[in-house]
Design an enzyme around this catalytic site. Structure first.
Site, PDB file in Angstrom:
ATOM      1  N   GLU A  89      -2.263   3.067   4.879  1.00 36.20           N
ATOM      2  CA  GLU A  89      -2.987   1.831   5.178  1.00 36.20           C
ATOM      3  C   GLU A  89      -2.804   0.786   4.092  1.00 36.20           C
ATOM      4  O   GLU A  89      -2.548   1.125   2.944  1.00 36.20           O
ATOM      5  CB  GLU A  89      -4.487   2.120   5.220  1.00 36.20           C
ATOM      6  CG  GLU A  89      -4.875   3.102   6.247  1.00 36.20           C
ATOM      7  CD  GLU A  89      -6.337   3.468   6.136  1.00 36.20           C
ATOM      8  OE1 GLU A  89      -7.127   2.691   5.564  1.00 36.20           O
ATOM      9  OE2 GLU A  89      -6.682   4.546   6.620  1.00 36.20           O
ATOM     10  N   CYS A 102      -4.379  -4.923  -0.797  1.00 32.12           N
ATOM     11  CA  CYS A 102      -4.641  -3.602  -1.359  1.00 32.12           C
ATOM     12  C   CYS A 102      -3.687  -2.623  -0.679  1.00 32.12           C
ATOM     13  O   CYS A 102      -3.718  -2.477   0.546  1.00 32.12           O
ATOM     14  CB  CYS A 102      -6.091  -3.241  -1.069  1.00 32.12           C
ATOM     15  SG  CYS A 102      -6.513  -1.551  -1.486  1.00 32.12           S
ATOM     16  N   CYS A 109      -4.348  12.258  -0.862  1.00 31.09           N
ATOM     17  CA  CYS A 109      -4.682  12.173  -2.287  1.00 31.09           C
ATOM     18  C   CYS A 109      -5.239  13.510  -2.732  1.00 31.09           C
ATOM     19  O   CYS A 109      -5.982  14.153  -1.999  1.00 31.09           O
ATOM     20  CB  CYS A 109      -5.725  11.080  -2.506  1.00 31.09           C
ATOM     21  SG  CYS A 109      -6.168  10.843  -4.242  1.00 31.09           S
ATOM     22  N   CYS A 113     -12.286  13.148  -4.761  1.00 33.61           N
ATOM     23  CA  CYS A 113     -13.567  12.491  -5.036  1.00 33.61           C
ATOM     24  C   CYS A 113     -14.444  12.663  -3.792  1.00 33.61           C
ATOM     25  O   CYS A 113     -13.974  12.462  -2.669  1.00 33.61           O
ATOM     26  CB  CYS A 113     -13.366  11.011  -5.336  1.00 33.61           C
ATOM     27  SG  CYS A 113     -12.276  10.716  -6.752  1.00 33.61           S
ATOM     28  N   CYS A 116     -14.891   9.719  -1.126  1.00 33.46           N
ATOM     29  CA  CYS A 116     -13.714   8.976  -0.672  1.00 33.46           C
ATOM     30  C   CYS A 116     -13.062   9.628   0.544  1.00 33.46           C
ATOM     31  O   CYS A 116     -12.785  10.821   0.558  1.00 33.46           O
ATOM     32  CB  CYS A 116     -12.703   8.869  -1.812  1.00 33.46           C
ATOM     33  SG  CYS A 116     -11.234   7.968  -1.359  1.00 33.46           S
ATOM     34  N   SER A 188      -5.374   0.796 -10.176  1.00 38.07           N
ATOM     35  CA  SER A 188      -6.667   1.473 -10.293  1.00 38.07           C
ATOM     36  C   SER A 188      -6.438   2.978 -10.391  1.00 38.07           C
ATOM     37  O   SER A 188      -5.695   3.557  -9.602  1.00 38.07           O
ATOM     38  CB  SER A 188      -7.506   1.143  -9.058  1.00 38.07           C
ATOM     39  OG  SER A 188      -8.739   1.814  -9.104  1.00 38.07           O
ATOM     40  N   HIS A 213     -17.611   5.233 -11.915  1.00 45.90           N
ATOM     41  CA  HIS A 213     -18.592   5.678 -10.905  1.00 45.90           C
ATOM     42  C   HIS A 213     -19.748   6.529 -11.401  1.00 45.90           C
ATOM     43  O   HIS A 213     -20.575   6.971 -10.593  1.00 45.90           O
ATOM     44  CB  HIS A 213     -17.898   6.446  -9.761  1.00 45.90           C
ATOM     45  CG  HIS A 213     -16.790   5.692  -9.095  1.00 45.90           C
ATOM     46  ND1 HIS A 213     -16.780   4.327  -8.945  1.00 45.90           N
ATOM     47  CD2 HIS A 213     -15.625   6.123  -8.537  1.00 45.90           C
ATOM     48  CE1 HIS A 213     -15.667   3.958  -8.324  1.00 45.90           C
ATOM     49  NE2 HIS A 213     -14.946   5.010  -8.074  1.00 45.90           N
ATOM     50  N   CYS A 330     -10.987   2.721   1.838  1.00 46.11           N
ATOM     51  CA  CYS A 330      -9.658   3.303   1.958  1.00 46.11           C
ATOM     52  C   CYS A 330      -9.694   4.627   2.703  1.00 46.11           C
ATOM     53  O   CYS A 330     -10.599   5.431   2.550  1.00 46.11           O
ATOM     54  CB  CYS A 330      -9.018   3.463   0.591  1.00 46.11           C
ATOM     55  SG  CYS A 330      -9.976   4.417  -0.567  1.00 46.11           S
TER      56      CYS A 330
HETATM   57  N1  SAH Z   1      -7.084   6.704  -6.908  1.00 46.42           N
HETATM   58  C1  SAH Z   1      -7.320   5.410  -7.440  1.00 46.42           C
HETATM   59  C2  SAH Z   1      -7.088   4.286  -6.452  1.00 46.42           C
HETATM   60  C3  SAH Z   1      -7.559   4.470  -5.040  1.00 46.42           C
HETATM   61  S1  SAH Z   1      -9.281   4.404  -4.753  1.00 46.42           S
HETATM   62  C4  SAH Z   1      -8.690   5.333  -8.056  1.00 46.42           C
HETATM   63  O1  SAH Z   1      -9.395   6.317  -8.021  1.00 46.42           O
HETATM   64  O2  SAH Z   1      -9.031   4.309  -8.621  1.00 46.42           O
HETATM   65  C5  SAH Z   1      -9.677   2.719  -4.979  1.00 46.42           C
HETATM   66  C6  SAH Z   1     -11.157   2.471  -5.225  1.00 46.42           C
HETATM   67  O3  SAH Z   1     -11.901   2.577  -3.998  1.00 46.42           O
HETATM   68  C7  SAH Z   1     -11.751   3.472  -6.181  1.00 46.42           C
HETATM   69  O4  SAH Z   1     -12.565   2.850  -7.129  1.00 46.42           O
HETATM   70  C8  SAH Z   1     -12.525   4.353  -5.235  1.00 46.42           C
HETATM   71  O5  SAH Z   1     -13.478   5.050  -5.913  1.00 46.42           O
HETATM   72  C9  SAH Z   1     -13.055   3.339  -4.230  1.00 46.42           C
HETATM   73  N2  SAH Z   1     -13.578   3.910  -2.979  1.00 46.42           N
HETATM   74  C10 SAH Z   1     -13.201   5.022  -2.333  1.00 46.42           C
HETATM   75  N3  SAH Z   1     -13.960   5.226  -1.242  1.00 46.42           N
HETATM   76  C11 SAH Z   1     -14.836   4.209  -1.186  1.00 46.42           C
HETATM   77  C12 SAH Z   1     -15.894   3.872  -0.286  1.00 46.42           C
HETATM   78  N4  SAH Z   1     -16.156   4.607   0.778  1.00 46.42           N
HETATM   79  N5  SAH Z   1     -16.598   2.745  -0.544  1.00 46.42           N
HETATM   80  C13 SAH Z   1     -16.323   1.973  -1.617  1.00 46.42           C
HETATM   81  N6  SAH Z   1     -15.330   2.246  -2.491  1.00 46.42           N
HETATM   82  C14 SAH Z   1     -14.597   3.356  -2.283  1.00 46.42           C
END
Ligand code: SAH
Length: 341
Positions: A89, A102, A109, A113, A116, A188, A213, A330
């Site tokens: 995406e 983005c 991945c 997390c 996510c 990021s 976070h 994402c």
């Molecule tokens: N792996 C990298 C980049 C991808 S995630 C990283 O961890 O930074 C990009 C950002 O989107 C990260 O800060 C992640 O924590 C956030 N993210 C993931 N799921 C989300 C959600 N449901 N709502 C808001 N932010 C989210």
């Protein structure tokens, strides 16, 4: 065969010189690819037939396919299918400062997390540089605009695909190519320390954002397993080195999760943790997903958290919320498609 969007200008020059062509041929090809945006070698009108033949025999063209687009106010979400049928995406966002995109860096991945959606699919493979380049090209074409700001915050962990990501940045940053300024590019990461150290020595002024976070290891261990390998104190030590070495400000992303990391105590703890670091904090209202049992913090909580950071002299912003209608967090579009299938 190599994809033509995979190659830096420097490497194309090298390749052509070795084969007896001229260095400026590489610039001409870049011009056709990235300024005039042709889609096959035959359209490169000022290139000699013989070189066109060489290119055809040694390089392939575009491979990713736009298969779905969702539109909302100031945001468009795109789903692409790759040559091997994997899906990724990208999200376009119109900001007052420009056109931001983005993009994804991996299929799936491995960082797991808990909040996510992307991590629900384990990493299948890294994206190649050309698959990142093409996300930009295809979306610029679709919207008939030029992207001015790029964030590597889509599916994947960019620092788990370091070499392809850096090669990609070399390609898009080149002034003969897409010419995206390095200060307008943000990587990021969830905090892969050895790669942050490597990135310190990268000579381009690309921005770094850290998905923090949490204000302490106890919470971070629960929501970001990577913290067990690279705990907060080591991460921040590395970030301090990074800031000292590069003189650049770092962004910390902080998703506001109801009842998890959003109390006044957490805000104070975070302020204390980041004291003295040249940074700013981006508070992100959590984008709720159908699959994950976590909720976003209330507006009041977010504002209170913001105030506490401000009072403690931490630069802080609250991220504008985009496109919950278009499943903009994402991983959500891909995951909704896979369920339809
Ligand atoms: N792996 C990298 C980049 C991808 S995630 C990283 O961890 O930074 C990009 C950002 O989107 C990260 O800060 C992640 O924590 C956030 N993210 C993931 N799921 C989300 C959600 N449901 N709502 C808001 N932010 C989210």
């Amino acid at each position: 065969m190599k994809n033509i969007y995979d190659i830096t200008l420097e490497n194309l020059e090298k390749d052509l010189l070795e084969k007896g062509y001229k260095k400026f041929n590489a610039s001409q090809i870049y011009d056709w690819l990235y300024k005039k945006r042709v889609k096959n070698f035959d359209d490169m009108l000022n290139i000699k037939k013989e070189l066109i033949e060489y290119l055809k025999q040694n390089y392939t063209f575009s491979t990713i396919k736009l298969i779905k687009k969702q539109v909302d106010i100031d945001v468009c979400k795109y789903l692409f299918e790759l040559e091997d049928n994997n899906k990724i995406e990208a999200v376009y966002m119109k900001h007052n400062y420009g056109n931001s995109l983005c993009i994804s860096t991996q299929v799936g991945c491995n960082m797991s997390c808990t909040f996510c959606e992307s991590g629900r699919l384990k990493k299948v493979r890294n994206l190649k540089s050309h698959e990142m380049v093409e996300q930009i090209i295809k979306i610029e074409e679709n919207l008939n605009i030029r992207i001015t700001h790029l964030v590597l915050m889509g599916i994947g962990e960019p620092f788990d695909n370091y070499d392809n990501v850096i090669n990609f940045i070399e390609i898009i940053n080149n002034h003969k190519g897409i010419e995206l300024g390095s200060r307008h590019i943000t990587i990021s990461t969830c905090g892969i320390i050895p790669k942050i150290k490597e990135f310190m020595n990268y000579d381009k002024q690309v921005n770094l954002a850290i998905s923090l976070h949490a204000p302490n290891n106890e919470i971070r261990n629960k929501i970001m397993p990577i913290n067990k390998a690279y705990p907060i104190e080591e991460l921040l030590k590395t970030i301090k080195e990074y800031v000292d070495k590069t003189n650049r400000r770092v962004t910390f992303e902080y998703i506001m999760l109801k009842g998890v990391n959003d109390s006044e105590k957490h805000a104070l703890e975070l302020a204390h943790l980041l004291k003295g670091i040249n940074c700013y904090v981006n508070l992100i209202p959590y984008n709720e997903t159908g699959h994950i049992n976590l909720e976003k913090s209330s507006k009041d909580k977010i504002l209170k958290f913001y105030d506490i950071l401000k009072k403690n002299k931490i630069n802080v912003t609250i991220r504008k919320e985009f496109g919950s209608k278009v499943s903009a967090a994402c991983g959500q579009l891909r995951s909704s498609i896979e369920e339809e299938e």
